[in-house]
Structures are given as C-alpha cells and as structure tokens.
Motif scaffolding. Structure first.
Motif, short mmCIF file in Angstrom:
data_model
loop_
_atom_site.label_atom_id
_atom_site.label_comp_id
_atom_site.label_asym_id
_atom_site.label_seq_id
_atom_site.Cartn_x
_atom_site.Cartn_y
_atom_site.Cartn_z
N LEU A 112 1.00 -1.29 0.24
CA LEU A 112 -0.15 -0.05 -0.14
C LEU A 112 0.88 1.23 -0.05
O LEU A 112 0.34 2.23 -0.51
CB LEU A 112 -0.93 -0.13 1.26
CG LEU A 112 -1.83 -1.01 1.06
CD1 LEU A 112 -2.80 -1.12 2.55
CD2 LEU A 112 -2.97 -1.08 0.00
N ARG A 113 1.94 1.17 0.74
CA ARG A 113 2.91 2.38 0.54
C ARG A 113 3.78 2.33 -0.84
O ARG A 113 4.73 3.19 -0.90
CB ARG A 113 3.97 2.25 1.68
CG ARG A 113 3.30 2.33 3.10
CD ARG A 113 4.28 2.63 4.24
NE ARG A 113 5.50 1.77 4.21
CZ ARG A 113 5.46 0.62 5.20
NH1 ARG A 113 4.38 0.49 5.75
NH2 ARG A 113 6.31 -0.09 5.26
N ARG A 114 3.59 1.26 -1.75
CA ARG A 114 4.24 1.59 -2.65
C ARG A 114 5.55 1.05 -2.88
O ARG A 114 6.40 1.78 -3.52
CB ARG A 114 3.85 2.69 -3.81
CG ARG A 114 2.67 2.93 -4.03
CD ARG A 114 1.80 1.80 -4.82
NE ARG A 114 2.73 1.06 -6.03
CZ ARG A 114 2.62 1.81 -7.28
NH1 ARG A 114 1.39 2.68 -7.64
NH2 ARG A 114 3.13 1.59 -8.27
N GLU A 115 6.01 0.43 -1.91
CA GLU A 115 7.47 -0.17 -1.90
C GLU A 115 7.52 -1.14 -2.78
O GLU A 115 8.73 -1.69 -2.86
CB GLU A 115 7.84 -0.53 -0.24
CG GLU A 115 7.69 0.39 0.69
CD GLU A 115 8.04 0.09 2.29
OE1 GLU A 115 8.96 -0.86 2.15
OE2 GLU A 115 7.63 0.53 3.12
N MET A 116 6.74 -1.58 -3.25
CA MET A 116 6.78 -2.72 -4.46
C MET A 116 5.42 -2.50 -5.38
O MET A 116 4.70 -1.60 -4.95
CB MET A 116 6.59 -4.14 -4.04
CG MET A 116 5.50 -4.42 -3.39
SD MET A 116 5.68 -6.09 -2.15
CE MET A 116 5.91 -5.28 -0.68
N ASP A 117 5.37 -2.91 -6.76
CA ASP A 117 4.48 -2.52 -7.65
C ASP A 117 3.41 -3.59 -7.44
O ASP A 117 2.06 -3.38 -7.80
CB ASP A 117 5.08 -2.48 -8.93
CG ASP A 117 6.19 -1.56 -9.06
OD1 ASP A 117 5.83 -0.25 -8.43
OD2 ASP A 117 7.15 -1.57 -9.90
N ALA A 118 3.87 -4.87 -6.99
CA ALA A 118 2.88 -5.89 -6.68
C ALA A 118 3.48 -7.04 -5.71
O ALA A 118 4.57 -6.95 -5.50
CB ALA A 118 2.48 -6.58 -8.03
N VAL A 119 2.60 -8.19 -5.23
CA VAL A 119 3.06 -9.01 -4.66
C VAL A 119 2.41 -10.54 -5.07
O VAL A 119 1.39 -10.46 -5.43
CB VAL A 119 2.67 -8.81 -3.22
CG1 VAL A 119 1.21 -8.89 -2.86
CG2 VAL A 119 3.26 -9.86 -2.08
N VAL A 120 3.48 -11.38 -4.98
CA VAL A 120 3.04 -12.72 -5.47
C VAL A 120 2.81 -13.57 -4.11
O VAL A 120 4.14 -13.70 -3.39
CB VAL A 120 4.07 -13.33 -6.60
CG1 VAL A 120 3.60 -14.79 -6.82
CG2 VAL A 120 4.20 -12.55 -7.59
N ILE A 121 1.75 -14.15 -3.76
CA ILE A 121 1.45 -14.80 -2.43
C ILE A 121 1.66 -16.23 -2.76
O ILE A 121 0.75 -16.98 -3.21
CB ILE A 121 0.26 -14.23 -1.92
CG1 ILE A 121 0.24 -12.90 -1.86
CG2 ILE A 121 0.03 -15.14 -0.56
CD1 ILE A 121 -1.45 -12.03 -2.11
N ALA A 122 2.79 -16.77 -2.28
CA ALA A 122 2.96 -18.14 -2.28
C ALA A 122 2.65 -19.05 -1.14
O ALA A 122 2.45 -20.14 -1.07
CB ALA A 122 4.38 -18.55 -2.65
N HIS A 123 2.21 -18.41 -0.18
CA HIS A 123 1.77 -18.88 1.17
C HIS A 123 1.30 -17.77 2.13
O HIS A 123 1.60 -16.61 2.05
CB HIS A 123 2.99 -19.17 1.89
CG HIS A 123 2.56 -20.03 3.27
ND1 HIS A 123 2.39 -19.26 4.51
CD2 HIS A 123 2.44 -21.51 3.66
CE1 HIS A 123 2.09 -20.31 5.48
NE2 HIS A 123 1.76 -21.58 4.68
N SER A 124 -0.02 -18.12 2.69
CA SER A 124 -0.71 -17.28 3.34
C SER A 124 -1.41 -17.62 4.64
O SER A 124 -1.95 -19.08 4.30
CB SER A 124 -1.73 -16.49 2.51
OG SER A 124 -2.48 -15.44 3.27
#
Length: 327
Positions: A112-124
């Motif tokens: 949300l702070r845009r420290e990255m453009d997207a996230v791939v979630i391989a475990h949650s």
C-alpha cells in the motif's frame, strides 16, 4: 480523484488517523485500519506516490511471500520467479514470513505504501477475501495456494488430484496399510489429505486421521518418522509424502531397519526434485508444475501492471505421477 478527505468521510475517522494508517503508523487500532482499507477499496483511492517512489526507489519491484526460503519447494519457486520476472524487467524482493501473520500483514502494508508494484503470494495465513481487504485495489497474485480466484488471480496445483493419483496407484498394487505425510496444517495440505481419503473411498477401504502425520518438512523429519513407524506393528506398506526430501529420510530409515523398498514398502515423494534420482531406489514422485505456473503468473502480472482490468483469473494445473523404482 479521491483524497484523504474523502477517505476520512467514508470511514468516519479523522484525517490524522487516516494519515497514520496510510503511513503505517504502529499505534493505530486494527478496527481503524480495516475502516480505512474498506474506504480505500470503495473509493478506488490511489496514493500520490511520486515522492515516496523516488525516496524508496521501488519502481519495477515485485514482492514474493514465502514461509521459508530454505524449503526446497519455495527456493525452487523463488528462483524460477526471479529469472522469469527479471526477463521482463522486474526485480524480485523476497519476504520470508516464517509463518508470522503480523509479518505477512506488514508486507501488504508495504504494498500500500508502494514499496513494491505488486506481490506474489505463495503462502498465506489469510483467506482470499481477507487478503483482498488488506491490499485493496493493489496487485496481488496467488501462486501455489489452494484458493478459488473469487477476488484475486490464482494459479494453483490440483493438490487433491495429485495425492489421489498417488494413493490410487499404491492401492491398485495391493497396498493396504498406507500413511500420508504433510507439513503444516493448511488449506493446501487439507486438499491433499482429501485426495488420500477419496482414493480409499473409491477402493471401498476405511481411512482414518491416524494415517496422517503433520509437521514433516525435512529429510530429518522423514527419517525420524521412519524410525518411529518401522518399530511399530503392523508396518506400513506404503508412504505418500509432501516432499521428496521427507521421502528421502524415510528411505534411509527403511534401509537401516532392513525394510526392502519396494518389495515390502512403497514410497512416493512430491515435487520431482533431482534428489529423487540420487536415492536408492530412485524415488517415485509427483510433479509440481512450477515452470507452467511461473510462466502464467509472469504473463498475468505483466498485463496487470500495464493496466489490464478483468475478472480474476483462476488456473489449475494437474500433477503427473512419475513412476520409478521406489514403488
């Protein structure tokens, strides 16, 4: 374009509270964070991040959430994602949660702070609905977890079918005292357990939870389980494991106890790691479809980052049983 004032109005919170949430201030209640996130989702708010991006140099960074990068499956997945995304001009940032809910939530706050453009979630630890609530309109893609694709793009292996294949194969060979090994108790692992049970049902055989062992991740775990089971009565005549490394430990314990594989007992691994070709006998295993998943995740992610708007994509992959000498 929505502003902090609009978020304040919709959420019913003060502008200062909204600002603290947006800046991930630690002293904000969970309830307030949820209200702000709900307002952000409703309004389609996108933060003006030019200054933040310049400060954090976050452009073209994609995060990946894994529980433990040392686990062979996740190290293989991370390596494949890194190579694939790098070829598209993105840099992969690894977030190792070590099964911490708080850390996982913190990664979503970083998105949300845009420290990255997207996230791939391989475990949650969270449901798909909960993840969507945390990340709002930002880009999150599920890779590996057994979710439905109702709110997010999901790329998953058919875990239930994979273990069903393995179990049915052993039962068709006359094995009748099978055990199933999983790591941590998650939705993905429950899908595998369902496949184990369904195969028994198809053969008209009873199946109880006593045939399931949890918390098995490493070679050492497999060896310890083998030492435990191979001194019991009756002996298992088949083992279906959650990884080739657990299976390797079981094979070693069997050899030391004088149990012949596959004459007395069959062993099946998971993920088709090269270690399965080094064991004696060579290990029967299931493929994990990482190359196909990573290719499709990269394509989907690239299109989302370019502004593609469509209903969530859900794609399921079928494992293949590779039969070798351990069965």
């Amino acid at each position: 374009m929505p502003t902090i004032i609009d978020i304040s109005r919709v959420s019913g919170l003060s502008k200062s509270t909204v600002s603290r949430v947006l800046n991930d201030h630690p002293h904000v209640s969970v309830e307030s964070r949820q209200k702000v996130q709900k307002a952000i989702t409703e309004l389609g708010y996108v933060r003006n991040t030019q200054g933040v991006q310049l400060r954090l140099q976050a452009s073209n960074h994609v995060g990946v959430l894994v529980p433990d990068v040392e686990q062979p499956y996740f190290s293989q997945l991370v390596g494949a994602l890194s190579r694939s995304l790098s070829s598209m001009g993105y840099q992969l940032v690894i977030y190792q949660t070590e099964l911490s809910r708080e850390y996982e939530r913190d990664v979503y706050a970083r998105l949300l702070r845009r420290e990255m453009d997207a996230v791939v979630i391989a475990h949650s630890h969270f449901s798909e609905r909960e993840i969507k609530k945390y990340i709002g309109s930002y880009i999150g893609i599920i890779c590996n977890e057994a979710m439905d694709g109702e709110f997010l793009d999901v790329f998953r292996l058919d875990e239930e079918d994979a273990v069903f294949q393995a179990t049915a194969y052993l039962l068709s060979k006359g094995r009748r005292h099978l055990f199933f090994c999983m790591d941590h108790l998650t939705l993905l692992q429950e899908k595998r357990w369902n496949g184990f049970q369904l195969a028994h049902q198809q053969f008209g055989l009873a199946c109880t939870r006593s045939q399931c062992y949890t918390g098995l991740v490493s070679m050492e775990d497999g060896y310890a389980l083998g030492e435990q089971l191979f001194t019991s009565d009756p002996l298992p005549d088949g083992m279906i494991t959650g990884s080739d490394f657990v299976a390797t430990g079981i094979l070693k314990a069997a050899k030391q106890r004088g149990i012949s594989v596959p004459q007395e007992m069959s062993v099946i691994g998971f993920d088709n790691h090269p270690v399965g070709l080094m064991t004696n006998p060579e290990l029967t295993t299931l493929t994990n479809c990482i190359p196909d998943m990573v290719r499709d995740v990269t394509e989907c992610l690239t299109r989302r980052l370019k502004g593609m708007r469509s209903a969530p994509i859900a794609k399921t992959y079928k494992a293949t049983l590779i039969i070798r000498n351990s069965t």
